[in-house]
Design a protein around this motif. Structure first.
Motif, mmCIF file in Angstrom:
data_model
loop_
_atom_site.group_PDB
_atom_site.id
_atom_site.type_symbol
_atom_site.label_atom_id
_atom_site.label_comp_id
_atom_site.label_asym_id
_atom_site.label_seq_id
_atom_site.Cartn_x
_atom_site.Cartn_y
_atom_site.Cartn_z
ATOM 1 N N ALA A 171 -10.064 -2.541 0.208
ATOM 2 C CA ALA A 171 -10.910 -1.558 0.215
ATOM 3 C C ALA A 171 -11.410 -1.171 -1.151
ATOM 4 N N GLN A 172 -10.623 -1.243 -2.356
ATOM 5 C CA GLN A 172 -11.216 -0.762 -3.518
ATOM 6 C C GLN A 172 -11.401 -2.139 -4.356
ATOM 7 N N GLU A 173 -11.517 -3.308 -3.640
ATOM 8 C CA GLU A 173 -11.800 -4.662 -4.451
ATOM 9 C C GLU A 173 -10.826 -4.889 -5.627
ATOM 10 N N THR A 174 -9.700 -4.446 -5.642
ATOM 11 C CA THR A 174 -8.993 -4.850 -6.731
ATOM 12 C C THR A 174 -7.924 -5.788 -6.406
ATOM 13 N N GLY A 175 -7.472 -6.005 -5.319
ATOM 14 C CA GLY A 175 -6.670 -7.292 -4.790
ATOM 15 C C GLY A 175 -6.810 -7.194 -3.598
ATOM 16 N N ALA A 176 -5.788 -8.419 -2.931
ATOM 17 C CA ALA A 176 -5.630 -8.876 -1.624
ATOM 18 C C ALA A 176 -4.285 -9.548 -1.401
ATOM 19 N N SER A 177 -3.495 -9.092 -0.251
ATOM 20 C CA SER A 177 -2.157 -10.044 -0.233
ATOM 21 C C SER A 177 -2.323 -10.241 1.188
ATOM 22 N N TRP A 178 -1.776 -11.645 1.470
ATOM 23 C CA TRP A 178 -1.861 -12.202 2.806
ATOM 24 C C TRP A 178 -0.228 -12.555 3.055
ATOM 25 N N ALA A 179 -0.039 -12.290 4.469
ATOM 26 C CA ALA A 179 1.301 -12.932 4.953
ATOM 27 C C ALA A 179 1.140 -14.529 5.171
ATOM 28 N N VAL A 180 1.752 -15.269 4.695
ATOM 29 C CA VAL A 180 1.779 -16.774 5.109
ATOM 30 C C VAL A 180 2.350 -16.940 6.277
ATOM 31 N N THR A 181 1.810 -17.438 7.459
ATOM 32 C CA THR A 181 2.425 -17.358 8.846
ATOM 33 C C THR A 181 2.202 -18.660 9.541
ATOM 34 N N ARG A 182 3.400 -18.776 10.343
ATOM 35 C CA ARG A 182 3.082 -20.115 11.206
ATOM 36 C C ARG A 182 2.338 -19.409 12.623
ATOM 37 N N ALA A 231 13.013 -1.635 -1.942
ATOM 38 C CA ALA A 231 14.406 -1.169 -1.916
ATOM 39 C C ALA A 231 14.582 -1.040 -0.290
ATOM 40 N N SER A 232 13.448 -0.727 0.498
ATOM 41 C CA SER A 232 13.689 -0.637 1.860
ATOM 42 C C SER A 232 12.415 -0.841 2.581
ATOM 43 N N GLU A 233 12.625 -0.884 3.984
ATOM 44 C CA GLU A 233 11.414 -1.307 4.872
ATOM 45 C C GLU A 233 10.333 -0.222 4.596
ATOM 46 N N ASP A 234 10.762 1.132 4.497
ATOM 47 C CA ASP A 234 9.856 2.176 4.482
ATOM 48 C C ASP A 234 9.002 1.819 3.072
ATOM 49 N N GLN A 235 9.611 1.581 1.933
ATOM 50 C CA GLN A 235 8.950 1.111 0.642
ATOM 51 C C GLN A 235 7.895 -0.102 1.173
ATOM 52 N N VAL A 236 8.508 -1.254 1.789
ATOM 53 C CA VAL A 236 7.657 -2.311 1.974
ATOM 54 C C VAL A 236 6.257 -1.665 2.724
ATOM 55 N N ARG A 237 6.386 -0.863 3.684
ATOM 56 C CA ARG A 237 5.189 -0.268 4.350
ATOM 57 C C ARG A 237 4.346 0.311 3.477
ATOM 58 N N GLU A 238 4.804 1.119 2.554
ATOM 59 C CA GLU A 238 4.046 1.979 1.468
ATOM 60 C C GLU A 238 3.189 0.656 0.707
ATOM 61 N N TRP A 239 4.013 -0.661 0.331
ATOM 62 C CA TRP A 239 3.214 -1.476 -0.363
ATOM 63 C C TRP A 239 2.448 -2.173 0.522
ATOM 64 N N PHE A 240 2.372 -2.171 1.775
ATOM 65 C CA PHE A 240 1.526 -2.704 2.596
ATOM 66 C C PHE A 240 0.206 -1.865 2.691
ATOM 67 N N GLN A 248 -0.728 0.147 0.325
ATOM 68 C CA GLN A 248 -1.383 -0.159 -1.113
ATOM 69 C C GLN A 248 -2.382 -1.597 -1.066
ATOM 70 N N TYR A 249 -1.896 -2.472 -0.268
ATOM 71 C CA TYR A 249 -2.453 -3.905 -0.204
ATOM 72 C C TYR A 249 -3.808 -3.444 0.369
ATOM 73 N N ARG A 250 -3.916 -2.862 1.560
ATOM 74 C CA ARG A 250 -4.993 -2.322 2.359
ATOM 75 C C ARG A 250 -5.755 -1.792 1.220
ATOM 76 N N GLN A 251 -5.450 -0.747 0.529
ATOM 77 C CA GLN A 251 -6.142 0.125 -0.350
ATOM 78 C C GLN A 251 -6.852 -0.655 -1.172
ATOM 79 N N ALA A 252 -6.173 -1.634 -1.848
ATOM 80 C CA ALA A 252 -6.697 -2.545 -2.903
ATOM 81 C C ALA A 252 -7.722 -3.413 -2.436
ATOM 82 N N TRP A 307 -1.096 -8.354 6.125
ATOM 83 C CA TRP A 307 0.355 -7.720 6.415
ATOM 84 C C TRP A 307 0.410 -6.458 7.670
ATOM 85 N N GLU A 308 1.371 -6.574 8.593
ATOM 86 C CA GLU A 308 1.288 -5.893 9.790
ATOM 87 C C GLU A 308 2.539 -4.973 9.644
#
Length: 194
Positions: free
Chosen positions: A78-89, A61-70, A72-76, A35-36
């Motif tokens: 780095a910590q090898e606890t998870g990964a999240s991808w944007a599925v894109t065209r 609840a907001s774009e700011d919160q979405v960026r916080e989630w992003f 957290q995804y990067r941190q996950a 995610w970017e």
């Protein structure tokens, strides 16, 4: 200090985080990428969709919160606890999300989850993305088993799982809460070589 295992870990600690989260390709010009910040509006709009709201109790609840989630995804990753991808065209337009969570590197097991924006539904986006993720996870990444669950009332999610070769293993009674209360959940899994 970490306890010594009687068997070697399926995936050595540090193996995933040693490199960047991979970019994965799927048929039909789908690209799964990290995610970017510019994806925040599309991500937030997904959670305005009644179907996504119904099946996901945690919603930004907001774009700011979405960026916080992003972040957290990067941190996950780095910590090898998870990964999240944007599925894109083609790496640009966001069509959906696919994720791995509850990573157990010792056993080589992880959970999967996904959603697709309304405009991209019915075209096999989720199943192609889930299959691409599974090929990487059960191959190069070294996982042995991937699992996912969905409400027994979520027939679309069940079709995605089956199309991506996740076999139905059973029903977990009253296992999750959704917008309309507790639901029984189907458990699906895909294993390496199976």
């Amino acid at each position: 200090m970490r306890a010594k295992l009687s068997t070697p870990p399926a995936i050595p600690a540090g193996a995933l985080a040693a490199g960047p989260q991979p970019i994965l390709a799927a048929p039909g010009d789908l690209v799964l990428r990290a995610w970017e910040p510019a994806d925040a509006p599309a991500f937030l709009s997904a959670y305005q969709d009644p179907h996504i709201q119904h099946w996901h109790t945690r919603q930004p609840a907001s774009e700011d919160q979405v960026r916080e989630w992003f972040a957290q995804y990067r941190q996950a990753w780095a910590q090898e606890t998870g990964a999240s991808w944007a599925v894109t065209r083609g790496g640009g337009e966001v069509l959906g999300r696919i994720a791995m969570g509850s990573l157990n590197l010792d056993d080589g097991v992880a959970g999967c989850a996904y959603w697709v924006l309304p405009a991209a539904r019915g075209a096999g986006v989720a199943s192609r993305a889930l299959n691409a993720l599974s090929v990487w996870a059960l191959g190069e990444a070294g996982f042995h088993r991937l699992h996912l669950d969905h409400s027994t009332r979520n027939e679309a999610s069940c079709r995605v799982a089956v199309k991506a070769r996740f076999l139905l293993e059973g029903t977990k009674r009253s296992d999750a809460i959704h917008a309309d209360g507790r639901h029984d959940m189907h458990l699906h899994a895909r294993i390496r070589g199976g």
